[in-house]
Design a protein around this motif. Sequence first.
Motif, PDB file in Angstrom:
ATOM      1  N   GLN A  19       0.813  -1.210   0.000  1.00 37.02           N
ATOM      2  CA  GLN A  19       0.000   0.000   0.000  1.00 37.02           C
ATOM      3  C   GLN A  19       0.851   1.266   0.000  1.00 37.02           C
ATOM      4  O   GLN A  19       0.468   2.266  -0.593  1.00 37.02           O
ATOM      5  N   VAL A  20       2.017   1.215   0.681  1.00 37.84           N
ATOM      6  CA  VAL A  20       2.834   2.415   0.807  1.00 37.84           C
ATOM      7  C   VAL A  20       4.274   2.007   1.107  1.00 37.84           C
ATOM      8  O   VAL A  20       4.517   1.033   1.824  1.00 37.84           O
ATOM      9  N   ALA A  21       5.222   2.711   0.531  1.00 37.26           N
ATOM     10  CA  ALA A  21       6.637   2.499   0.844  1.00 37.26           C
ATOM     11  C   ALA A  21       6.959   3.124   2.197  1.00 37.26           C
ATOM     12  O   ALA A  21       6.313   4.096   2.622  1.00 37.26           O
ATOM     13  N   VAL A  22       7.959   2.564   2.866  1.00 39.08           N
ATOM     14  CA  VAL A  22       8.365   3.037   4.183  1.00 39.08           C
ATOM     15  C   VAL A  22       9.744   3.681   4.073  1.00 39.08           C
ATOM     16  O   VAL A  22      10.654   3.082   3.478  1.00 39.08           O
ATOM     17  N   PRO A  23       9.946   4.882   4.608  1.00 37.27           N
ATOM     18  CA  PRO A  23      11.297   5.476   4.595  1.00 37.27           C
ATOM     19  C   PRO A  23      12.300   4.542   5.259  1.00 37.27           C
ATOM     20  O   PRO A  23      11.970   3.814   6.205  1.00 37.27           O
ATOM     21  N   ASP A  24      13.533   4.562   4.771  1.00 35.74           N
ATOM     22  CA  ASP A  24      14.567   3.674   5.304  1.00 35.74           C
ATOM     23  C   ASP A  24      15.003   4.173   6.675  1.00 35.74           C
ATOM     24  O   ASP A  24      15.795   5.100   6.802  1.00 35.74           O
ATOM     25  N   THR A  25      14.479   3.525   7.708  1.00 34.06           N
ATOM     26  CA  THR A  25      14.869   3.855   9.076  1.00 34.06           C
ATOM     27  C   THR A  25      15.621   2.703   9.726  1.00 34.06           C
ATOM     28  O   THR A  25      15.695   2.627  10.959  1.00 34.06           O
ATOM     29  N   GLY A  26      16.151   1.791   8.917  1.00 34.73           N
ATOM     30  CA  GLY A  26      16.984   0.721   9.437  1.00 34.73           C
ATOM     31  C   GLY A  26      16.231  -0.408  10.095  1.00 34.73           C
ATOM     32  O   GLY A  26      16.842  -1.326  10.643  1.00 34.73           O
ATOM     33  N   SER A  27      14.904  -0.401  10.023  1.00 37.06           N
ATOM     34  CA  SER A  27      14.092  -1.425  10.692  1.00 37.06           C
ATOM     35  C   SER A  27      13.979  -2.697   9.865  1.00 37.06           C
ATOM     36  O   SER A  27      13.529  -3.730  10.383  1.00 37.06           O
ATOM     37  N   GLY A  28      14.353  -2.640   8.606  1.00 41.14           N
ATOM     38  CA  GLY A  28      14.150  -3.770   7.708  1.00 41.14           C
ATOM     39  C   GLY A  28      12.809  -3.732   7.019  1.00 41.14           C
ATOM     40  O   GLY A  28      12.547  -4.523   6.116  1.00 41.14           O
ATOM     41  N   GLU A  29      11.928  -2.812   7.435  1.00 45.86           N
ATOM     42  CA  GLU A  29      10.625  -2.685   6.794  1.00 45.86           C
ATOM     43  C   GLU A  29      10.773  -1.877   5.513  1.00 45.86           C
ATOM     44  O   GLU A  29      11.324  -0.781   5.509  1.00 45.86           O
ATOM     45  N   GLY A  40       1.470  -3.225   3.922  1.00 41.70           N
ATOM     46  CA  GLY A  40       0.242  -3.635   3.270  1.00 41.70           C
ATOM     47  C   GLY A  40      -0.944  -3.216   4.117  1.00 41.70           C
ATOM     48  O   GLY A  40      -0.917  -2.187   4.784  1.00 41.70           O
ATOM     49  N   LEU A  41      -2.003  -4.013   4.106  1.00 41.62           N
ATOM     50  CA  LEU A  41      -3.134  -3.762   4.988  1.00 41.62           C
ATOM     51  C   LEU A  41      -2.833  -4.403   6.331  1.00 41.62           C
ATOM     52  O   LEU A  41      -2.984  -5.603   6.524  1.00 41.62           O
ATOM     53  N   GLY A  42      -2.347  -3.607   7.260  1.00 42.86           N
ATOM     54  CA  GLY A  42      -2.023  -4.092   8.593  1.00 42.86           C
ATOM     55  C   GLY A  42      -0.669  -4.740   8.722  1.00 42.86           C
ATOM     56  O   GLY A  42      -0.024  -4.627   9.765  1.00 42.86           O
ATOM     57  N   TRP A  43      -0.201  -5.432   7.693  1.00 48.58           N
ATOM     58  CA  TRP A  43       1.023  -6.220   7.755  1.00 48.58           C
ATOM     59  C   TRP A  43       2.211  -5.440   7.227  1.00 48.58           C
ATOM     60  O   TRP A  43       2.119  -4.752   6.206  1.00 48.58           O
ATOM     61  N   SER A  44       3.345  -5.585   7.904  1.00 45.00           N
ATOM     62  CA  SER A  44       4.600  -5.011   7.432  1.00 45.00           C
ATOM     63  C   SER A  44       5.219  -5.940   6.400  1.00 45.00           C
ATOM     64  O   SER A  44       5.158  -7.166   6.509  1.00 45.00           O
ATOM     65  N   HIS A  45       5.852  -5.353   5.380  1.00 44.38           N
ATOM     66  CA  HIS A  45       6.564  -6.095   4.345  1.00 44.38           C
ATOM     67  C   HIS A  45       8.056  -5.809   4.520  1.00 44.38           C
ATOM     68  O   HIS A  45       8.477  -4.651   4.465  1.00 44.38           O
ATOM     69  N   TYR A  46       8.830  -6.850   4.716  1.00 45.92           N
ATOM     70  CA  TYR A  46      10.242  -6.689   5.030  1.00 45.92           C
ATOM     71  C   TYR A  46      11.103  -6.762   3.775  1.00 45.92           C
ATOM     72  O   TYR A  46      10.737  -7.405   2.774  1.00 45.92           O
TER      73      TYR A  46
END
Length: 472
Positions: free
Chosen positions: A284-294, A298-304
């Motif tokens: 659903q949306v990209a995540v800024p690189d904050t070193g979390s591995g994410e 998606g809908l509720g779920w993190s994509h690593y």
Amino acid sequence: MTSPGTPNGTPAAAPRAAAWLDEHLADLAGRRGVPGASVAVLADGQVVDAAAGVLSRATGVPATTDSVFQIGSITKLWTTALVLRAVDDGALDLDAPLRTYLPGFRVGDESASAAITTRHLLSHTAGFEGDVFTDTGRGDDAVERYVDSLGDLPQLFAPGALFSYNNAGFVVLGRLAEVLHGLPYDAALTRLLAEPLGLTHVSPSPYEAILHRAAVGHVPGPDGGWTPAPVWALARSNAPAGSMLAMRARDLVAFAGMHLAGGVAPDGTRVLSEASVAATRQVQVAVPDTGSGEAAWGLGWSHYAAAEAGAVVGHDGGTVGQAAFLRVVPAAGVAVALLTNGGDVLGLAEDVVGHLVHELAGVTLPGRPVPPSAPGPVDPGRYAGRYADSLYDLAVSGDDDGRVWLDRTPKGMAAELGDTPARTELVRYAADALISVDEAGGGHTVYAFVGDDGAGRAAYLHHGRAVARVPG
């Protein structure tokens, strides 16, 4: 004689995982200072589990595979499932304004309040500040009263414009589930998810957890060791976001297994539609690189971060001294859950979850970020300034020696919980991200700088949450 396994005599995945856990879990937990841990693995359609250590250092009661630990924000996956059940029932359109179902919903910005959809909330893109932990009591109306209290929340960005992890948004989703299913959140979770899955140790509150062997969180003590936390759970008002749900590790991988089976429970009961399960794996949306591995949400779920989108999904969670980790590799049919109650939980997650996911699914999970040995120069001009949210004031500044510093001052609930002011040097981590030189909470924090304030400076400091630049 070989163990049951593949045609060439290699032991099957689940027995291999069981043998490895029996040999290594207790030692690894001890090395990491983790008082107690429970692990469950789903592979080849089989579940194996193991436990080590104690539930509380005050009592010395051993942890067993039937012990319940809090799963913290992994609760958000259960809230997501409740919401998607309403979609399956034809009672909810993810892209309709939330006010279609919750007419009284309101945050600080009226135009945003009218525009926010369920999809925005599920993907953490609603844009309002999310770390709000108002205690509205222990009654069945706790979630409703919490949502009614959000009218003054600041809007950080337009709905859909950016990812920013949002606890308050998931409480709103919990209220949505209550209204659409006609049940208090705890009852909806039990009747619509735990019972159809045949789970007997899922504990939505301390009242159920006390019937089982319940883990107690541990926090740093005055002697530098880990001591039992003074409270067991956070406020009931935040239950849909992860304030108190507890269960066995085996229960958590059973929930994941339902998703791997296309929404069907082991006895054939359909819990979610195949379409809803598939939707959770759509970015659903990209995540800024904050070193979390994410890498995305998606809908509720993190994509690593992995070889392909959706290759590894899951969630982490933390409450008062307890931490939980879930990783699922859909293509391999593998799920791994780790539940802990203190110590170097991030290190143990690397040791256990990282090892098992690689061994069983051939996927290497990202490790914790560390400062580069020779970081590049940093021009503080884009980053310097003040940023603030409801928990912290953050100030980024440069000095005459060309070094960049972050001063963090807790306020609100962060100050009430005993957090103290801290200063750390920041060095270059990535193109538009800096990392703390000092380690805190088991790792180095990465801060991404996002957007433009119109003067060439970052509009947000992002560490999983977007923290807006403020004047001064």
